[in-house]
Design an enzyme around this catalytic site. Structure first.
Site, PDB file in Angstrom:
ATOM      1  N   GLY A  60       2.749  -5.668   5.123  1.00 18.45           N
ATOM      2  CA  GLY A  60       2.450  -4.500   5.706  1.00 18.45           C
ATOM      3  C   GLY A  60       3.265  -3.243   5.142  1.00 18.45           C
ATOM      4  N   SER A  61       3.743  -2.241   5.598  1.00 23.38           N
ATOM      5  CA  SER A  61       4.089  -1.277   5.028  1.00 23.38           C
ATOM      6  C   SER A  61       5.027  -1.165   4.176  1.00 23.38           C
ATOM      7  CB  SER A  61       4.283  -0.101   6.293  1.00 23.38           C
ATOM      8  OG  SER A  61       3.233   0.311   6.902  1.00 23.38           O
ATOM      9  N   THR A  62       5.842  -2.266   4.149  1.00 17.24           N
ATOM     10  CA  THR A  62       6.490  -2.449   3.014  1.00 17.24           C
ATOM     11  C   THR A  62       5.987  -2.401   1.571  1.00 17.24           C
ATOM     12  OG1 THR A  62       6.558  -4.903   2.867  1.00 17.24           O
ATOM     13  CG2 THR A  62       8.403  -3.622   4.232  1.00 17.24           C
ATOM     14  N   LYS A  98       3.787  -0.285   0.713  1.00 21.61           N
ATOM     15  CA  LYS A  98       3.731   1.090   0.396  1.00 21.61           C
ATOM     16  C   LYS A  98       4.637   1.351  -0.758  1.00 21.61           C
ATOM     17  CE  LYS A  98       1.843   2.282   4.800  1.00 21.61           C
ATOM     18  NZ  LYS A  98       2.093   2.853   5.969  1.00 21.61           N
TER      19      LYS A  98
END
Length: 485
Positions: free
Chosen positions: A218-220, A222
């Site tokens: 997920g957004s980790t 990013k």
């Protein structure tokens, strides 16, 4: 000698030569491999004739051997079984050693390692009973307890590292199990426990921290996309990125949306800093397409993706797939599509950022000790790679501090301590609640701990889960335990 007898003699000679070769090969060349087979109960029975070494955490045994009153002579005991199950693993007369340090370092614990050859000779000459080596681990008991308690009855995993050395300070996977059930001396009881564990839909024998099916980060992820952008020299944390409510992807009918359905800033624009603070999907998806799939893959590889590791247990390599098109790359840049990672890997990403861009090789065994606790061998920290420059690491640290101070990571705030972190909410199956992620390090200016947490299917919050709300407090508890110990 007539021809038929000569041919028969030749055949008999060949058969004897083949038999001699096979016996020699089995007894000398393959002997070690055969002895090490998990199903070799004769070898296992022989190993019970000597005391197996202990597994130690901060001087306390989390696995040890005690005298038994049966033919196996020694019982394997686990004083805190479920808290350390995936660290210790099990030692079973029926199924052999496995699941953790018991399996990965069996030769040391059993005393058969080549490293212990001269000690075995010394024991033989002095008449001492042979004893396996003991292993002192890097685990911080306070951090392990905090991770175990905070994760509770939720499925998932927690990993904590020392950013400057790579030492593993905590490793927890839930559901857990009791390795004592597999070390019993009753074959029927052990087989019953084993069957029950295999049938459990929670897969308690799987160490989710380093193995299993892995998770979309997920957004980790990013953090890796931002690192690639900063390393290119074309971006800074203040660079302006497109951040519409939904991003149109080439050749795809359905656009990629932000989690709240809103644009990330006025006029559909945002800075990279603000995009990380609010976890803007569209900004990072667009950034990923601009950078290109190979740039993302290369940057991920520098953090350790794709690299086989042993800690000493084997770690399933994290993956950023090859051959991605633009829509795939957009999804991968926000940790979706077919990107998969272990919690250990995402802890390594946070640790590297906190360690000025240097990734340290993770390890779990600090020292190998004799039965009298004298050091035989000690692990020296090793650099795995230089993932990013110091300048990039410092920009990312500033951005991650803002995530916790004013963004999606607020639940991980600690009074008097600057925490640098990143949340993640990862979709993984149609109709299923998302996995909740959080990765962080602290104190931000000189970190003593980096941590990654994943909670499957939103944990107790289910479909209402968000990474910061569910995983953030777990990471906070671990960080506080390390800093307070």
């Amino acid at each position: 000698m007539n021809a038929p007898i000569r041919r028969l003699s030749t055949l008999v000679a060949v058969l004897f030569a083949t038999l001699l070769f096979a016996v020699t090969w089995i007894q000398f060349v393959s002997a070690r491999a055969i002895n090490d087979l998990p199903g070799n109960t004769r070898s296992l029975l022989a190993s019970y004739n000597r005391e197996r070494g202990s597994i130690l955490v901060a001087g306390e045994a989390i696995a040890r051997s005690t005298p038994a009153k049966d033919e196996l002579k020694w019982n394997r005991v686990y004083p805190m079984p479920t808290r350390y199950a995936h660290v210790t693993g099990y030692y079973s007369f029926v199924y052999g050693p496995g699941g953790g340090v018991e399996g990965a370092e069996n030769s040391l614990l059993s005393g058969t390692s080549d490293t212990l050859f001269y000690r075995r000779v010394s024991d033989l000459l002095t008449g001492h009973d042979p004893v396996g080596a003991s292993l002192e681990l890097t685990i911080n008991p306070a951090a392990q307890a905090a991770a175990d308690k905070a994760l509770g009855n939720q499925r998932g995993a927690v990993v904590a590292l020392d950013p400057s050395t790579g030492a593993i300070l905590a490793m927890v996977s839930h559901p857990s199990y009791d390795p004592s059930e597999l070390s019993a001396h009753s074959s029927s009881a052990v087989e019953k426990a084993w069957t029950r564990l295999l049938r459990d839909d929670g897969d308690p024998l799987i160490n989710r921290a380093i193995a299993g099916d892995l998770y979309p980060p997920g957004s980790t992820f990013k953090l890796i996309t931002a690192a690639a952008a900063l390393e290119s020299g074309k971006y800074t944390q203040d660079s302006v990125l497109p951040g519409p409510a939904a991003l149109k992807l080439p050749g795809v009918t359905t656009p990629l949306p932000n989690h709240d359905g809103q644009p990330c800033g006025p006029n559909d624009k945002t800075t990279m800093l603000h995009a990380l603070v609010i976890s803007c999907n569209t900004a990072f998806a667009d950034l990923g397409m601009t950078l290109g799939p190979e740039t993302l893959r290369d940057q991920a590889a520098k953090f350790g993706f794709g690299q086989p590791l042993k800690v000493p247990m084997s770690v399933t390599p994290s993956v950023v797939p090859a051959g991605m098109n633009e829509p795939n790359t957009a999804q991968a840049a926000i940790g979706q599509f077919s990107v998969r990672a272990t919690p250990l890997q995402m802890a390594m990403v946070a640790a590297a950022i906190g360690n000025d861009g240097v990734v340290m090789t993770p390890y779990l065994v600090r020292r190998v000790l004799t039965s009298s606790l004298k050091t035989i061998d000690e692990t020296s920290p090793q650099t795995l790679s230089e993932a990013i420059s110091t300048a990039t690491a410092r920009q990312l640290t500033t951005m991650m501090k803002a995530v916790v101070a004013e963004g999606t990571g607020r639940p991980a705030q600690i009074a008097g301590v600057e925490v640098a972190g990143k949340t993640g909410t990862a979709e993984h199956a149609p109709g299923a609640a998302p996995h909740a992620w959080f990765t962080a390090f602290a104190p931000a200016d000189k970190p003593k701990v980096a941590v990654a947490v994943v909670v499957e299917d939103g944990g107790t919050m289910g479909s209402e889960a968000a990474g910061g709300l569910v995983a953030g407090p777990i990471a906070k508890a671990v960080i506080e335990a390390v800093l307070g110990s």
